[in-house]
Design a protein around this motif. Structure first.
Motif, PDB file in Angstrom:
ATOM      1  N   LYS A  92       0.830  -1.201   0.000  1.00 27.19           N
ATOM      2  CA  LYS A  92       0.000   0.000   0.000  1.00 27.19           C
ATOM      3  C   LYS A  92       0.867   1.255   0.000  1.00 27.19           C
ATOM      4  O   LYS A  92       0.630   2.191  -0.765  1.00 27.19           O
ATOM      5  CB  LYS A  92      -0.901  -0.026   1.235  1.00 27.19           C
ATOM      6  N   LYS A  96       1.262   3.939  -3.191  1.00 25.75           N
ATOM      7  CA  LYS A  96       0.973   5.367  -3.030  1.00 25.75           C
ATOM      8  C   LYS A  96       2.150   6.203  -3.499  1.00 25.75           C
ATOM      9  O   LYS A  96       1.963   7.301  -4.036  1.00 25.75           O
ATOM     10  CB  LYS A  96       0.628   5.654  -1.573  1.00 25.75           C
ATOM     11  N   LYS A  97       3.385   5.700  -3.291  1.00 29.05           N
ATOM     12  CA  LYS A  97       4.567   6.404  -3.794  1.00 29.05           C
ATOM     13  C   LYS A  97       4.542   6.416  -5.327  1.00 29.05           C
ATOM     14  O   LYS A  97       4.865   7.437  -5.950  1.00 29.05           O
ATOM     15  CB  LYS A  97       5.832   5.704  -3.291  1.00 29.05           C
ATOM     16  N   SER A 100       2.143   8.978  -6.448  1.00 29.38           N
ATOM     17  CA  SER A 100       2.704  10.315  -6.249  1.00 29.38           C
ATOM     18  C   SER A 100       3.663  10.690  -7.375  1.00 29.38           C
ATOM     19  O   SER A 100       3.630  11.824  -7.881  1.00 29.38           O
ATOM     20  CB  SER A 100       3.426  10.373  -4.900  1.00 29.38           C
ATOM     21  N   ARG A 116      -7.760   3.482  -5.058  1.00 33.04           N
ATOM     22  CA  ARG A 116      -8.302   4.434  -4.087  1.00 33.04           C
ATOM     23  C   ARG A 116      -9.742   4.079  -3.712  1.00 33.04           C
ATOM     24  O   ARG A 116     -10.158   4.247  -2.562  1.00 33.04           O
ATOM     25  CB  ARG A 116      -8.249   5.856  -4.663  1.00 33.04           C
ATOM     26  N   ASP A 119      -9.824   1.258  -1.274  1.00 29.04           N
ATOM     27  CA  ASP A 119      -8.981   1.489  -0.109  1.00 29.04           C
ATOM     28  C   ASP A 119      -9.779   1.972   1.101  1.00 29.04           C
ATOM     29  O   ASP A 119      -9.289   1.909   2.221  1.00 29.04           O
ATOM     30  CB  ASP A 119      -7.896   2.517  -0.460  1.00 29.04           C
TER      31      ASP A 119
END
Length: 276
Positions: A92, A96-97, A100, A116, A119
């Protein structure tokens, strides 16, 4: 070939990179592995097929061999880390990295919205609730949720759902679903979020045992001894049962309340070895 930021599997990216080079020239796996500094002529072929993994050092060499730019190398490295991660928490954080990095370069990971969505429990609940309360403000929607949330959380959720094209908002501020259901699809990252969704909903189910009147909830269970063949047949039956439930729920567009149905079928023992 798609841009690297549209991938979530580094193995698939390597395979597609090779296929594109091969289509344009006499490129071979031997050429590829040699460019990356490996002695085995089929090493990267085995990596793309999932038989071998890349170490940190090997990752840098492969990225350089593919002439990736600085941010592309960073993204490629995170894809390798995502593949190697052992726990959902690790996966997770790494995904997310990746999101980004993609967003900072004005790109979109196709799995990002799906990740998302699953999540957080707020997404499917607000997606069902908002159309059922036409014109309702975020505070009213927040008060309608049994797990307590704030109006700010509702607003954030609504903005995401509209941006992800899971809800549509008309000029009067009313919301409508763009599709009847949301499917995970054949994604690499989404199962991590789906498992998180199951965990969240499982916790809410435990709370409902004491927190929801018995005439507003239904709990039942079976403990069974089964064979592997019976397991497969039961899972298929559950899939058909879910389809029938969806058909009943979508028979009308009206909604009085949003419910969650958990279907769980899991082992309580280890496999038994039969003896004659």
């Amino acid at each position: 070939m798609k841009g690297i930021l549209e991938y979530t599997s580094y193995r698939r990216y390597i395979a597609d990179y090779y296929a594109e080079k091969k289509a344009k020239s006499a490129f071979t796996w031997q050429d590829f592995t040699k460019a990356a500094g490996f002695t085995s002529t089929v090493y990267l072929k085995y990596v793309s097929d999932g038989y071998f993994n890349l170490s940190d050092a090997a990752t840098k060499r492969v990225a350089a061999a593919m002439n990736l730019t600085e941010f592309e190398q960073e993204y490629f490295y995170e894809m390798v880390r995502f593949d190697r991660a052992k726990t959902d928490a690790e996966k997770k954080a790494i995904f997310k990295k990746m999101l980004s990095i993609a967003e900072s370069h004005k790109a979109k990971i196709l799995e990002g919205d799906s990740f998302r969505y699953f999540d957080s429990w707020k997404n499917p609940v607000i997606r069902e609730l908002a159309p059922a309360m036409p014109g309702a403000k975020p505070l009213a929607l927040a008060h309608a949720c049994r797990p307590k949330i704030t109006a700010a959380e509702v607003s954030e959720t609504l903005n995401f759902l509209v941006k992800a094209n899971l809800l549509q908002k008309d000029k009067d501020g009313k919301y409508a679903q763009t599709e009847i259901g949301v499917s995970t699809g054949p994604m690499d990252a989404t199962p991590v979020a789906v498992r998180e969704m199951h965990r969240q909903m499982g916790e809410f189910a435990l709370g409902a045992i004491e927190g929801v009147p018995q005439n507003e909830r239904h709990f039942s269970g079976l403990t069974l001894g089964v064979t592997h063949d019976a397991y497969d047949e039961i899972v298929q039956e559950i899939a058909e049962f879910r389809k029938r439930i969806i058909a009943i729920a979508t028979r009308t567009n009206d909604t009085d309340e949003v419910y969650r149905l958990n279907v769980q079928f899991f082992p309580m023992t280890k496999k038994c070895v039969k003896k004659d």
